[in-house]
Design a protein around this motif. Structure first.
Motif, PDB file in Angstrom:
ATOM      1  N   HIS A 134       0.858  -1.188   0.000  1.00  7.88           N
ATOM      2  CA  HIS A 134       0.000   0.000   0.000  1.00  7.88           C
ATOM      3  C   HIS A 134       0.893   1.236   0.000  1.00  7.88           C
ATOM      4  O   HIS A 134       1.930   1.256   0.674  1.00  7.88           O
ATOM      5  CB  HIS A 134      -0.892  -0.004   1.247  1.00  7.88           C
ATOM      6  N   PRO A 135       0.497   2.299  -0.709  1.00  3.79           N
ATOM      7  CA  PRO A 135       1.317   3.511  -0.760  1.00  3.79           C
ATOM      8  C   PRO A 135       1.538   4.175   0.605  1.00  3.79           C
ATOM      9  O   PRO A 135       2.538   4.855   0.802  1.00  3.79           O
ATOM     10  CB  PRO A 135       0.542   4.455  -1.686  1.00  3.79           C
ATOM     11  N   ARG A 136       0.627   3.987   1.556  1.00  4.01           N
ATOM     12  CA  ARG A 136       0.778   4.566   2.896  1.00  4.01           C
ATOM     13  C   ARG A 136       1.742   3.780   3.769  1.00  4.01           C
ATOM     14  O   ARG A 136       2.153   4.261   4.825  1.00  4.01           O
ATOM     15  CB  ARG A 136      -0.574   4.627   3.606  1.00  4.01           C
ATOM     16  N   ALA A 137       2.063   2.558   3.364  1.00  2.00           N
ATOM     17  CA  ALA A 137       2.880   1.681   4.209  1.00  2.00           C
ATOM     18  C   ALA A 137       4.364   2.003   4.048  1.00  2.00           C
ATOM     19  O   ALA A 137       4.937   1.831   2.984  1.00  2.00           O
ATOM     20  CB  ALA A 137       2.617   0.226   3.856  1.00  2.00           C
ATOM     21  N   GLY A 138       4.967   2.458   5.139  1.00  2.00           N
ATOM     22  CA  GLY A 138       6.398   2.702   5.153  1.00  2.00           C
ATOM     23  C   GLY A 138       7.167   1.533   5.724  1.00  2.00           C
ATOM     24  O   GLY A 138       8.385   1.454   5.616  1.00  2.00           O
ATOM     25  N   GLY A 139       6.456   0.607   6.354  1.00  2.00           N
ATOM     26  CA  GLY A 139       7.099  -0.570   6.930  1.00  2.00           C
ATOM     27  C   GLY A 139       6.222  -1.788   6.776  1.00  2.00           C
ATOM     28  O   GLY A 139       5.003  -1.711   6.935  1.00  2.00           O
ATOM     29  N   GLU A 160       2.279   2.509   8.563  1.00  2.38           N
ATOM     30  CA  GLU A 160       2.995   3.722   8.184  1.00  2.38           C
ATOM     31  C   GLU A 160       4.434   3.688   8.694  1.00  2.38           C
ATOM     32  O   GLU A 160       5.337   4.213   8.059  1.00  2.38           O
ATOM     33  CB  GLU A 160       2.267   4.946   8.718  1.00  2.38           C
ATOM     34  N   HIS A 161       4.647   3.054   9.840  1.00  2.00           N
ATOM     35  CA  HIS A 161       5.972   3.009  10.474  1.00  2.00           C
ATOM     36  C   HIS A 161       6.281   1.592  10.943  1.00  2.00           C
ATOM     37  O   HIS A 161       5.385   0.790  11.194  1.00  2.00           O
ATOM     38  CB  HIS A 161       6.025   3.967  11.663  1.00  2.00           C
ATOM     39  N   ARG A 162       7.570   1.281  11.082  1.00  2.00           N
ATOM     40  CA  ARG A 162       7.988  -0.080  11.420  1.00  2.00           C
ATOM     41  C   ARG A 162       7.481  -0.545  12.786  1.00  2.00           C
ATOM     42  O   ARG A 162       7.182  -1.715  12.961  1.00  2.00           O
ATOM     43  CB  ARG A 162       9.506  -0.217  11.328  1.00  2.00           C
ATOM     44  N   GLU A 163       7.392   0.357  13.757  1.00  2.00           N
ATOM     45  CA  GLU A 163       6.961  -0.027  15.098  1.00  2.00           C
ATOM     46  C   GLU A 163       5.600  -0.732  15.065  1.00  2.00           C
ATOM     47  O   GLU A 163       5.416  -1.789  15.660  1.00  2.00           O
ATOM     48  CB  GLU A 163       6.906   1.205  15.998  1.00  2.00           C
TER      49      GLU A 163
END
Length: 145
Positions: free
Chosen positions: A25-30, A106-109
C-alpha cells in the motif's frame, strides 16, 4: 482505511510473494513478515513429517483474530494499514511453508507489533492442529482441543 486483504487456510503451497503483495500500500512505510516452516526436530526429537488439520470454521476464526489485532495495534494514532495471513493444512514435508503472515503500517513499530501479535494470536486462538511424526515412529498432536 485499515483492512485485512488475505485470510486463507488451504491445502496448496503458500507464497510469500502473495502475502507481501496483499499488504502492499502507498501509505505503508514498513512491512513485517513472519514465515513459519516445517523443521526437522521438536523438543530434541527428530521429526520426519507433519500434517495440519483445521476446524471447518477456521477462516472465519482467523478473520476474527485478525480484526482484533488490527483494532488493537494502533500506536500513537498511526494504524496498521493492511494485514494478511495464509496457513497451510494437509501433509507437509520438512522445509515447507506452514504459515505466512504480514502487517504493513505507516511506520515499522506498528508493523512489527502487529505481525508479532498476529502470529502469536493465530497460534493460540485459530483452530488449527498439528500432528507430528517422529523418526522413531511415534506421533504427537500439538494444539488439539
Amino acid at each position: 482505511m485499515e483492512e485485512i486483504t488475505l485470510a486463507v487456510v488451504r491445502d496448496t503451497p503458500l507464497s510469500v510473494d502473495e502475502v507481501l503483495a496483499a499488504v502492499a500500500h502507498p501509505r505503508a512505510g514498513g512491512t513485517a513478515v513472519f514465515i513459519g516452516t516445517v523443521r526437522d526436530h521438536d523438543h530434541g526429537r527428530d521429526v520426519s513429517a507433519l500434517s495440519y488439520s483445521a476446524h471447518p470454521t477456521v477462516e472465519a476464526r482467523l478473520r476474527e483474530v485478525m480484526e482484533k489485532v488490527l483494532s488493537d495495534t494502533s500506536v500513537a494514532g498511526r494504524p496498521v494499514v493492511r494485514m494478511a495471513a495464509a496457513h497451510r493444512v494437509g501433509d507437509l514435508r520438512i522445509g515447507d511453508l506452514a504459515v505466512v503472515v504480514a502487517a504493513a503500517a505507516e511506520h515499522r513499530e506498528e508493523a512489527f507489533a502487529a505481525c508479532r501479535r498476529l502470529i502469536d494470536d493465530l497460534k493460540a486462538q485459530v483452530p488449527i492442529w498439528k500432528n507430528q511424526a517422529f523418526e522413531d515412529g511415534a506421533t504427537e498432536w500439538v494444539g488439539s482441543p
